[in-house]
Structures are given as C-alpha cells and as structure tokens.
Design an enzyme around this catalytic site. Structure first.
Site, PDB file in Angstrom:
ATOM      1  CG  HIS A 390      37.385  48.654  39.127  1.00 16.27           C
ATOM      2  ND1 HIS A 390      37.020  47.416  39.582  1.00 16.27           N
ATOM      3  CD2 HIS A 390      37.797  48.477  37.853  1.00 16.27           C
ATOM      4  CE1 HIS A 390      37.210  46.522  38.619  1.00 16.27           C
ATOM      5  NE2 HIS A 390      37.673  47.143  37.547  1.00 16.27           N
ATOM      6  CD  GLU A 391      38.367  51.357  35.342  1.00 17.39           C
ATOM      7  OE1 GLU A 391      39.463  50.970  34.880  1.00 17.39           O
ATOM      8  OE2 GLU A 391      37.314  50.699  35.238  1.00 17.39           O
ATOM      9  CG  HIS A 394      42.320  48.032  36.177  1.00 16.02           C
ATOM     10  ND1 HIS A 394      42.588  46.691  36.172  1.00 16.02           N
ATOM     11  CD2 HIS A 394      40.972  48.134  36.065  1.00 16.02           C
ATOM     12  CE1 HIS A 394      41.449  46.018  36.067  1.00 16.02           C
ATOM     13  NE2 HIS A 394      40.454  46.865  36.021  1.00 16.02           N
ATOM     14  CG  HIS A 397      48.564  45.505  38.519  1.00 17.33           C
ATOM     15  ND1 HIS A 397      47.699  44.472  38.289  1.00 17.33           N
ATOM     16  CD2 HIS A 397      49.791  44.944  38.585  1.00 17.33           C
ATOM     17  CE1 HIS A 397      48.376  43.326  38.240  1.00 17.33           C
ATOM     18  NE2 HIS A 397      49.650  43.586  38.410  1.00 17.33           N
TER      19      HIS A 397
END
Ligand SMILES: [Zn+2]
Length: 600
Positions: A390-391, A394, A397
C-alpha cells in the site's frame, strides 16, 4: 512493549530512511530555512502588483512555486527526523519553526487568488494558454473556475474571520470524545473487567468470544448514547456551518460546495450510491455467510468483524515480503519493478518499530527532487506485506509524478490519492492467490481480506456518505436535526444496508455519534470511489494487456496536472459513469462466489 524493541542506533542504516538525502547537514537546513524566510517576504511584497501585467504575474507565480518547493523539503526533512523519535526535543524545536514558517507563507500568499480574480477574465485565460505559464495553467484554470463562487475580498475576509467559530463543533466533539468521555468497563476473554478504550474496541470486536465482542459493542453504543443530545447539537452545528458556507458562496447545496473545488460533479456521488444500493443483496449474502462460518443462529452487527480466516499465518521477514512485492508489481513493467527494487536500499523506507517512533504507516512524497519517504512499523504477518504494498503504491505515485511534473503540478488530490496504494494491495493479493493456489487456508485469508475491504471501505463508507447527504438535505429543507431525527435516519440506513443479512439491533442508531469523519463533511465517499477505481484498474492491469498497463502508468505521472476525474479517465476508468463502481461490485460478487466454494 518498548523494552523489547531494538534501539534506533542498533539498527543498520540499510533499514532506516535517510533524511540526509534532503540536507546533508543541519547547516544546509538552516541555509534553506533562511532562504525560504527571505523569499516569503519577497512574496508578501508582491501583494498589489498582479494588476501590473503579465511579467508581474509570472514572477509572483514563479516565486510562489519556488518557495513552496523549498518549504516542502524543509518540512519533510524535519518531520521524518522527528517521526523517527518523537521525543527528540531538537527536532520538536525544528518542527515548531517550520510550522510557523508555513503559517507565514500561507499569510504571504493569501492575496494571490483574490488578486488574480480581479484581473480581466481574458487576461487570466491568455496566461493559462501562454507557454511561459505552463507550470501554472492548472492553477489558473482552477482560480477561474472558482470565480462564480468567490465573493468580494471584504466578504471573503469577513467569512474567513468566522473560521474558528465554524470549526468549533469539531473541536468540541474531539474534546468530549478524546478527553472528557469515559467509555466504561467490559469483561475481556479472561473474564476480567477492563476499561474500554477506542484502541481496545477494535480488537475486542474481532474477538472469537461472542460475549466479549457483544459486550464491547453494546458498551460503546451506550457510552455515546449517554451524550446523545450533546452529539446531536454539535453535529447539527457542524451541518449548519456547511450550509451557511455553501449558501454564502452561491452553491445549490452543501454537497455541491464540498465537491466543486475538486471539480467532481455531484453525479459521481449519486452514481456511487446507486451502484452500491444495487449490490446490497450481495452484501447481505456475505453477511449471511458468517452465519454458516461461525455457526450462529443470527448475525448481529457485532458479529461482522471477526476474521473468517483462521489458519493462515504468512510469517514473512521484511526481505521475504519485499521479494513477494517485487513479483506482485511485475505486471506494471520492468522499470516500475526496478525502481521499487532500488528503493529498498536507497534510504526511502524506515522499516522497524523503534522507541517513540510514529505508529502506523505512511508515505510522504513532499521532498520534490529527492525521493519519497515511507514509514513502516513492519510486522511479519500478511498485514505487514499488504501495508508495504500500500505505502509503496503511494510512494511510486509520488515518484513518477514528481519526476514528470513541475513542482506546481506534482501533488495529487485526495480523490485519486488512494488509487495507486489500493491497486498495489489488490495486485499483491491476486499474486498471492496464484502463488498459494492449492492452499485453502491461504485462499480463505486472502479472499477474506478483499471481501472485508469491500464491506468496510465501499459499503460502510457509502452508507456514511448517504448519512451526511441526508443530514445536510434535512437542514437545507428546514427540518430539525435532533437526536431523534438523526438516530432514526441512521437506523433506517442500517436496516437498508444490512437488514437482509443481519439482525439490526436498535442500539446501532447511536453509531453515527462516534464517527469523527462526519466533522469533515463529504470526505468519506472518496474512500469508496478510490477503492472501486483501484479494483477496476488492477483488473485492467492484470487482464487488459499492454495498453491498459500503459494507461495506468501514464496516470501515475500526472500528479495534480489535471482534474481528478480526467486523470482517472487517462488511467482507463470513467468515474462520471456508474460503470467502474458497478464492475468493482461485480468483482465483489465473484469473490464471494469463490469464497463460498472454499468454505464448502
Ligand atoms: Zn493510503
């Protein structure tokens, strides 16, 4: 707990993030701090100059972006150092200084929007189309878009001066729930009476002992109900504040006012509600499955949180988890995978829990021109891997956006912020499902994770979004917001969403009182839309061929250069239609079918 933790100094540098990549020494930080302070003064001196023509506007905008970029780096350096050990008084001091500098910067640039709006419309339009202004075209178009809802400087100043009063309901709520309120005591698994806390509530709801989760749930609802009239008064004041602001700025509803700045049409919200309503029978089937899995006579709301997966415990070291992540993101392309591989040893990630380190996990992409920073408190379970995925979603991105966009257009909006992170989580789960194809316990755990993601992120947040919409509409229609009217409406929504699969006990009518997000109105729907977009995109990445991957990769480079809806169209999903939410919910139905086959 903390005496079993390793001290920070005993961990190798290779598992710590490196703020020194931003500033090699404290002196360098001080130099940049002085620079930003001077630039901020220059910026403040630009007030009143924007009417002097093109060059004056361009130089003010450039100064604004350059100062913001340096300030952002000062902030990331400071917060990463502080979050490594929050008891460090040196970094506490730096943090206070950088926060105050942010406030000065905010005050210095306050003139920009109103002054830009005083320029003739045709000038703003010409600037937005001028190649020299290309870093600022999005910003200028946004300023122009806000024109119909921007009042005179005097009026805006007057309304801004009421901010503390308008924020008061949220502050009163926080004081009551965080400080003054006691939740009472409940019996834990060993039969011992323990103090119920917000932190303990989560784990008690997941208890396999039904009496424990039931007691915790009912105690929590009753603790809030005891202050029900106070919660109704504070929430009503919050809604009235939203409605006042919306009317003052000429919006047709508080909901439109909340969505307009992000350029999100109200139809996106309506589509979400409609698609989720259509999928309620599937949610009910999911809830009913718990009845079978846990051999319960009826499923109550407090039975919904016990994990259905029992035996699968991945026990992955950080290195093992990282290798799995690298495999899972392979469909995104070799260059993507290479950056993730290098990030591991390039000072991006702070892996392990150490004394006084910030809890949880986050990614900070604000050190433009350096690299993203990721905080973890790595644990060796499936959760640890999924949090890492998940991190890093981020972080990647931010990495591609920062690399591609000028600073002024690099930061992405909240509406798209959870897409890349959730997409990576889904890719990781789908990869693991293949890898553990013959392992039934693993399949149940992995599918169970996704199903819970849908229930808590799509169904529950959409129900919250519907509550907010209805409460604001009631106020706008002149209907009173009282404890009775709010609780009755909330109970009705729970019956609608869960009534077909669960016994909806009356006590749930108090639950709206304990949702802090309701004081940040019309925010939670973004969790649901973001999740659905991510699921739809992960499916495209895995099954849509090269073109779909290229479209998604393009999206990762867009930062904040377009409106969020347009950015997602580039990625391959059109959130202005119900289609992505519907297809994500179809996926939920197919997962449920797989799951029920597994459960036999
Ligand atoms: Zn996130």
């Amino acid at each position: 707990m903390s005496d079993t933790l390793k001290l920070r100094k005993d961990l190798p540098e290779s598992v710590k993030w490196q703020p020194s990549h931003i500033y090699a020494s404290q002196e360098k930080w001080e130099e940049d701090f002085t620079f930003v302070k001077e630039q901020t003064q220059k910026l403040a001196a630009c007030a009143g100059t924007l009417k002097n023509g093109r060059d004056a506007v361009l130089s003010a905008l450039k100064l604004y972006a350059e100062t913001g970029e340096h300030l952002s780096r000062l902030y990331v350096y400071t917060s990463t150092n502080l979050n490594s050990d929050n008891s460090d008084s040196f970094y506490q001091g730096l943090y206070a200084r950088v926060s105050s500098l942010y406030a000065q910067f905010g005050a210095a640039v306050a003139f920009m929007q109103p002054e830009l709006l005083k320029l003739p419309k045709k000038d703003l339009k010409a600037y937005a189309a001028d190649p020299d202004f290309s870093d600022f075209d999005t910003m200028l178009k946004d300023v122009e878009r806000m024109r119909p809802h921007t009042l005179s400087t005097e009026m805006e100043t007057l309304i801004a001066s009421a901010h503390e009063v308008l924020d008061a309901p949220g502050n009163i709520y926080d004081m009551l729930t965080d400080v003054d309120m006691s939740l009472g005591k409940v019996k834990d698994e060993s039969g011992k009476l323990v103090e119920l806390t917000h932190a303990r509530f989560g784990s008690m709801l997941e208890s396999k002992e039904r009496t424990v989760r039931k007691a915790a749930y009912e105690r929590m609802m009753k603790a809030y109900a005891a202050y029900g009239s106070t919660f109704a008064a504070s929430y009503a004041a919050n809604v009235k504040g939203d409605v006042f602001q919306a009317r003052a700025h000429g919006y047709s509803s508080a909901r439109e006012a909340a969505l307009y700045p992000d350029d999100i049409p109200v139809s996106v919200y309506d589509n979400l509600l409609k698609a989720v309503h259509d999928a309620i029978p599937t949610l009910n089937a999911y809830c009913a499955m718990r009845k079978q899995a846990f051999d319960l006579p009826t499923v109550h709301m407090y039975d919904l949180y016990v994990p259905m997966a029992k035996d699968f415990d991945a026990k992955l070291s950080f290195d093992e988890a990282y290798d799995l992540l690298l495999e899972a993101v392979a469909p995104l392309g070799k260059d993507y995978q290479d950056v993730v591989r290098e990030a591991k040893t390039a000072g991006w990630i702070d892996v392990y829990e150490t004394p006084n380190k910030t809890t949880g996990a986050y990614s900070n992409g604000g050190a433009y021109g350096v690299h993203p920073y990721v905080l973890l408190n790595y644990r060796t379970e499936l959760d640890g891997l999924l949090t890492l995925a998940h991190e890093m979603g981020h972080a990647m991105h931010s990495y591609f956006s920062n690399k591609t966009q000028p600073f002024a257009k690099s930061d992405y909006t909240i509406f798209v912020a959870e897409v890349a992170s959730t997409c990576n989580e889904v890719l990781t789960i789908q990869y693991l499902r293949k890898k553990y194809a013959g392992n039934k316990a693993a399949q149940i755990a992995l599918i169970g994770r996704l199903l819970e993601g849908f229930r808590t992120t799509v169904f529950r947040q959409t129900m919250f979004a519907e509550f907010e919409m209805k409460a604001h509409a009631m106020e706008e229609a002149g209907q009173p917001l009282t404890r009775e009217s709010l609780s009755e409406m909330y109970y009705g929504l729970n019956k609608l969403y869960y009534g077909g699969g669960c016994r909806v006990d009356k006590v749930v009518e108090n639950e709206w009182m304990r949702i802090p997000h309701f004081y940040r109105s019309f925010y939670v729907y973004k969790y649901a839309t973001g999740f659905c977009a991510a699921v739809a995109l992960a499916d495209r990445v895995l099954n849509g061929g090269e073109e779909a991957v290229a479209a998604y990769r393009k999206f990762l480079t867009l930062g904040g250069s377009m409106s969020p809806i347009e950015e997602l169209k580039v990625a391959g999903v059109d959130m202005s239609t119900p289609q992505p939410v519907e297809s994500a919910l179809d996926f939920f139905a197919s997962l449920l079918a797989d799951f029920s086959e597994m459960m036999g």
